[in-house]
Design an enzyme around this catalytic site. Structure first.
Site, PDB file in Angstrom:
ATOM      1  N   ALA A  11       0.825  -1.216   0.000  1.00  0.00           N
ATOM      2  CA  ALA A  11       0.000   0.000   0.000  1.00  0.00           C
ATOM      3  C   ALA A  11       0.860   1.266   0.000  1.00  0.00           C
ATOM      4  O   ALA A  11       0.492   2.266  -0.638  1.00  0.00           O
ATOM      5  CB  ALA A  11      -0.923  -0.014   1.217  1.00  0.00           C
ATOM      6  N   LYS A  13       3.825   1.685  -1.384  1.00  0.00           N
ATOM      7  CA  LYS A  13       4.327   1.930  -2.747  1.00  0.00           C
ATOM      8  C   LYS A  13       3.221   2.517  -3.615  1.00  0.00           C
ATOM      9  O   LYS A  13       3.463   3.425  -4.404  1.00  0.00           O
ATOM     10  CB  LYS A  13       4.789   0.611  -3.381  1.00  0.00           C
ATOM     11  CG  LYS A  13       6.173   0.175  -2.996  1.00  0.00           C
ATOM     12  CD  LYS A  13       6.593  -1.016  -3.843  1.00  0.00           C
ATOM     13  CE  LYS A  13       7.839  -1.671  -3.311  1.00  0.00           C
ATOM     14  NZ  LYS A  13       8.160  -2.919  -4.009  1.00  0.00           N
ATOM     15  N   GLU A  41       7.783 -15.798  -9.692  1.00  0.00           N
ATOM     16  CA  GLU A  41       9.026 -16.129  -9.002  1.00  0.00           C
ATOM     17  C   GLU A  41      10.128 -15.179  -9.449  1.00  0.00           C
ATOM     18  O   GLU A  41      10.440 -15.086 -10.643  1.00  0.00           O
ATOM     19  CB  GLU A  41       9.425 -17.579  -9.309  1.00  0.00           C
ATOM     20  CG  GLU A  41      10.282 -18.158  -8.190  1.00  0.00           C
ATOM     21  CD  GLU A  41      10.909 -19.481  -8.566  1.00  0.00           C
ATOM     22  OE1 GLU A  41      12.014 -19.745  -8.081  1.00  0.00           O
ATOM     23  OE2 GLU A  41      10.293 -20.224  -9.354  1.00  0.00           O
ATOM     24  N   ASP A  75      11.464  -3.529  -8.917  1.00  0.00           N
ATOM     25  CA  ASP A  75      12.292  -4.382  -8.085  1.00  0.00           C
ATOM     26  C   ASP A  75      13.380  -3.495  -7.506  1.00  0.00           C
ATOM     27  O   ASP A  75      13.899  -2.610  -8.194  1.00  0.00           O
ATOM     28  CB  ASP A  75      12.915  -5.531  -8.891  1.00  0.00           C
ATOM     29  CG  ASP A  75      13.462  -6.602  -7.951  1.00  0.00           C
ATOM     30  OD1 ASP A  75      12.725  -7.035  -7.052  1.00  0.00           O
ATOM     31  OD2 ASP A  75      14.624  -6.994  -8.099  1.00  0.00           O
ATOM     32  N   PHE A 158      11.298   1.711   6.168  1.00  0.00           N
ATOM     33  CA  PHE A 158      11.165   0.268   6.370  1.00  0.00           C
ATOM     34  C   PHE A 158      12.510  -0.395   6.032  1.00  0.00           C
ATOM     35  O   PHE A 158      13.463   0.283   5.629  1.00  0.00           O
ATOM     36  CB  PHE A 158      10.032  -0.299   5.497  1.00  0.00           C
ATOM     37  CG  PHE A 158      10.333  -0.248   4.019  1.00  0.00           C
ATOM     38  CD1 PHE A 158      10.213   0.933   3.300  1.00  0.00           C
ATOM     39  CD2 PHE A 158      10.773  -1.382   3.335  1.00  0.00           C
ATOM     40  CE1 PHE A 158      10.521   0.984   1.943  1.00  0.00           C
ATOM     41  CE2 PHE A 158      11.070  -1.341   1.974  1.00  0.00           C
ATOM     42  CZ  PHE A 158      10.943  -0.153   1.278  1.00  0.00           C
ATOM     43  N   GLY A 159      12.551  -1.700   6.175  1.00  0.00           N
ATOM     44  CA  GLY A 159      13.704  -2.485   5.705  1.00  0.00           C
ATOM     45  C   GLY A 159      15.046  -1.972   6.215  1.00  0.00           C
ATOM     46  O   GLY A 159      15.281  -1.845   7.417  1.00  0.00           O
ATOM     47  N   TYR A 160      15.934  -1.656   5.276  1.00  0.00           N
ATOM     48  CA  TYR A 160      17.306  -1.264   5.619  1.00  0.00           C
ATOM     49  C   TYR A 160      17.436   0.236   5.913  1.00  0.00           C
ATOM     50  O   TYR A 160      18.547   0.723   6.147  1.00  0.00           O
ATOM     51  CB  TYR A 160      18.259  -1.657   4.471  1.00  0.00           C
ATOM     52  CG  TYR A 160      18.274  -3.152   4.213  1.00  0.00           C
ATOM     53  CD1 TYR A 160      18.910  -4.028   5.093  1.00  0.00           C
ATOM     54  CD2 TYR A 160      17.626  -3.705   3.106  1.00  0.00           C
ATOM     55  CE1 TYR A 160      18.917  -5.400   4.873  1.00  0.00           C
ATOM     56  CE2 TYR A 160      17.625  -5.083   2.867  1.00  0.00           C
ATOM     57  CZ  TYR A 160      18.275  -5.917   3.759  1.00  0.00           C
ATOM     58  OH  TYR A 160      18.270  -7.279   3.543  1.00  0.00           O
ATOM     59  N   ASP A 161      16.336   0.976   5.903  1.00  0.00           N
ATOM     60  CA  ASP A 161      16.418   2.424   6.130  1.00  0.00           C
ATOM     61  C   ASP A 161      17.174   2.819   7.410  1.00  0.00           C
ATOM     62  O   ASP A 161      17.949   3.773   7.381  1.00  0.00           O
ATOM     63  CB  ASP A 161      15.012   3.049   6.153  1.00  0.00           C
ATOM     64  CG  ASP A 161      14.465   3.284   4.752  1.00  0.00           C
ATOM     65  OD1 ASP A 161      15.260   3.605   3.850  1.00  0.00           O
ATOM     66  OD2 ASP A 161      13.245   3.148   4.558  1.00  0.00           O
ATOM     67  N   ARG A 187      13.283   4.901  -5.692  1.00  0.00           N
ATOM     68  CA  ARG A 187      11.976   4.603  -6.290  1.00  0.00           C
ATOM     69  C   ARG A 187      11.370   5.870  -6.895  1.00  0.00           C
ATOM     70  O   ARG A 187      10.819   5.843  -7.981  1.00  0.00           O
ATOM     71  CB  ARG A 187      11.039   4.011  -5.233  1.00  0.00           C
ATOM     72  CG  ARG A 187       9.850   3.282  -5.812  1.00  0.00           C
ATOM     73  CD  ARG A 187       9.140   2.410  -4.782  1.00  0.00           C
ATOM     74  NE  ARG A 187       9.980   1.335  -4.308  1.00  0.00           N
ATOM     75  CZ  ARG A 187      10.572   1.301  -3.113  1.00  0.00           C
ATOM     76  NH1 ARG A 187      10.380   2.274  -2.253  1.00  0.00           N
ATOM     77  NH2 ARG A 187      11.339   0.302  -2.780  1.00  0.00           N
TER      78      ARG A 187
HETATM   79  P1  IMP Z   1      11.025  -5.297  -3.401  1.00  0.00           P
HETATM   80  O1  IMP Z   1      11.475  -4.380  -4.473  1.00  0.00           O
HETATM   81  O2  IMP Z   1       9.667  -4.945  -2.875  1.00  0.00           O
HETATM   82  O3  IMP Z   1      11.202  -6.740  -3.761  1.00  0.00           O
HETATM   83  O4  IMP Z   1      11.957  -5.018  -2.142  1.00  0.00           O
HETATM   84  C1  IMP Z   1      13.275  -5.387  -2.068  1.00  0.00           C
HETATM   85  C2  IMP Z   1      13.871  -5.188  -0.707  1.00  0.00           C
HETATM   86  O5  IMP Z   1      14.873  -4.178  -0.799  1.00  0.00           O
HETATM   87  C3  IMP Z   1      12.955  -4.724   0.405  1.00  0.00           C
HETATM   88  O6  IMP Z   1      12.305  -5.786   1.037  1.00  0.00           O
HETATM   89  C4  IMP Z   1      13.959  -4.079   1.343  1.00  0.00           C
HETATM   90  O7  IMP Z   1      14.650  -5.045   2.048  1.00  0.00           O
HETATM   91  C5  IMP Z   1      14.935  -3.441   0.385  1.00  0.00           C
HETATM   92  N1  IMP Z   1      14.553  -2.047   0.068  1.00  0.00           N
HETATM   93  C6  IMP Z   1      14.133  -1.581  -1.133  1.00  0.00           C
HETATM   94  N2  IMP Z   1      13.868  -0.263  -1.065  1.00  0.00           N
HETATM   95  C7  IMP Z   1      14.123   0.094   0.211  1.00  0.00           C
HETATM   96  C8  IMP Z   1      14.009   1.340   0.905  1.00  0.00           C
HETATM   97  O8  IMP Z   1      13.602   2.369   0.376  1.00  0.00           O
HETATM   98  N3  IMP Z   1      14.339   1.310   2.213  1.00  0.00           N
HETATM   99  C9  IMP Z   1      14.767   0.189   2.848  1.00  0.00           C
HETATM  100  N4  IMP Z   1      14.872  -0.990   2.267  1.00  0.00           N
HETATM  101  C10 IMP Z   1      14.561  -1.043   0.941  1.00  0.00           C
END
Ligand code: IMP
Length: 206
Positions: A11, A13, A41, A75, A158-161, A187
């Site tokens: 959501a 994105k 996949e 991606d 989120f994630g690695y931020d 992005r």
């Molecule tokens: P996907 O593009 O949704 O498959 O995400 C790939 C992965 O890259 C995410 O699950 C995060 O681990 C990492 N990632 C991608 N963009 C970001 C971001 O803007 N911040 C933090 N982690 C990111």
């Protein structure tokens, strides 16, 4: 080209995509809104390949065929230079899909133990792929350069931020507001480029 379907279930994105593409004369739908389910996949070796795999899987859905629809998919991931580009296309799957980012981030910091600031360079990469009604494929890439920090900082994103610092290491991207991050993010940049490519297509195809 009247409709865009974005191949994501995320959501956050979708919100960003709607904001950035809002001036295109096209209706923008999520996969869910379009009634499409797709679990392609992601077995490509590059961000480009994976984005194209995801977009093509949705474009092949019967609901998309014979319609004036553009399918977009993205991606993205984190590339750390000292780790030869890891986790790269495996960013989501690094240490296992269900492993928390607290653990993944702690592991990456550990692997960079003792590595000086100048060698902690990294970037987030995003590739957006588009499949046009006739099957033509377009891609657009965006990156944001930074450095891996020494500890997690910030609650946003989120994630690695929390470990991804701006080049001067003053703040992590988890310490930026959503607006601040969107303005400079991988992005945001890839979407802005894709928007220009789609405008050119609309201009030539109509
Ligand atoms: P996907 O593009 O949704 O498959 O995400 C790939 C992965 O890259 C995410 O699950 C995060 O681990 C990492 N990632 C991608 N963009 C970001 C971001 O803007 N911040 C933090 N982690 C990111």
């Amino acid at each position: 080209m009247k409709k865009i379907i974005f191949a994501t279930g995320n959501a956050g994105k979708m919100k960003e995509i709607r904001e950035i593409l809002s001036d295109l004369p096209m209706e923008i739908l999520s996969m869910k809104e379009a009634g499409i389910r797709s679990e392609a996949e992601e077995n490509g070796m590059t961000f480009e390949e994976n984005a194209i795999i995801k977009a093509k899987a949705v474009a092949a859905d019967p609901l998309c065929r014979d319609q004036d629809i553009v399918v977009l998919a993205d991606d993205s991931g984190l590339e750390i230079d000292y780790l030869n580009g890891e986790p790269g296309v495996y960013s989501a799957r690094y240490m296992g899909e269900d492993t928390s980012y607290r653990i993944k981030n702690a592991n990456l910091i550990e692997r960079l133990d003792g590595v000086p600031k100048e060698q902690r360079t990294a970037r987030f990469v995003c590739v957006i792929a588009a499949v046009l009604p006739g099957g033509k494929v377009l891609t657009a890439k965006g990156t944001i350069e930074g450095k891996i920090g020494y500890e997690e900082r910030g609650e946003n994103g989120f994630g690695y931020d929390p470990i991804f610092c701006l080049p001067d290491m003053s703040r992590t991207t988890a310490e930026l507001s959503a607006e601040e991050k969107n303005a400079i993010s991988h992005r945001g940049k890839a979407l802005a480029k894709m928007k220009e490519l789609l405008k050119e297509e609309i201009h030539t195809v109509g």
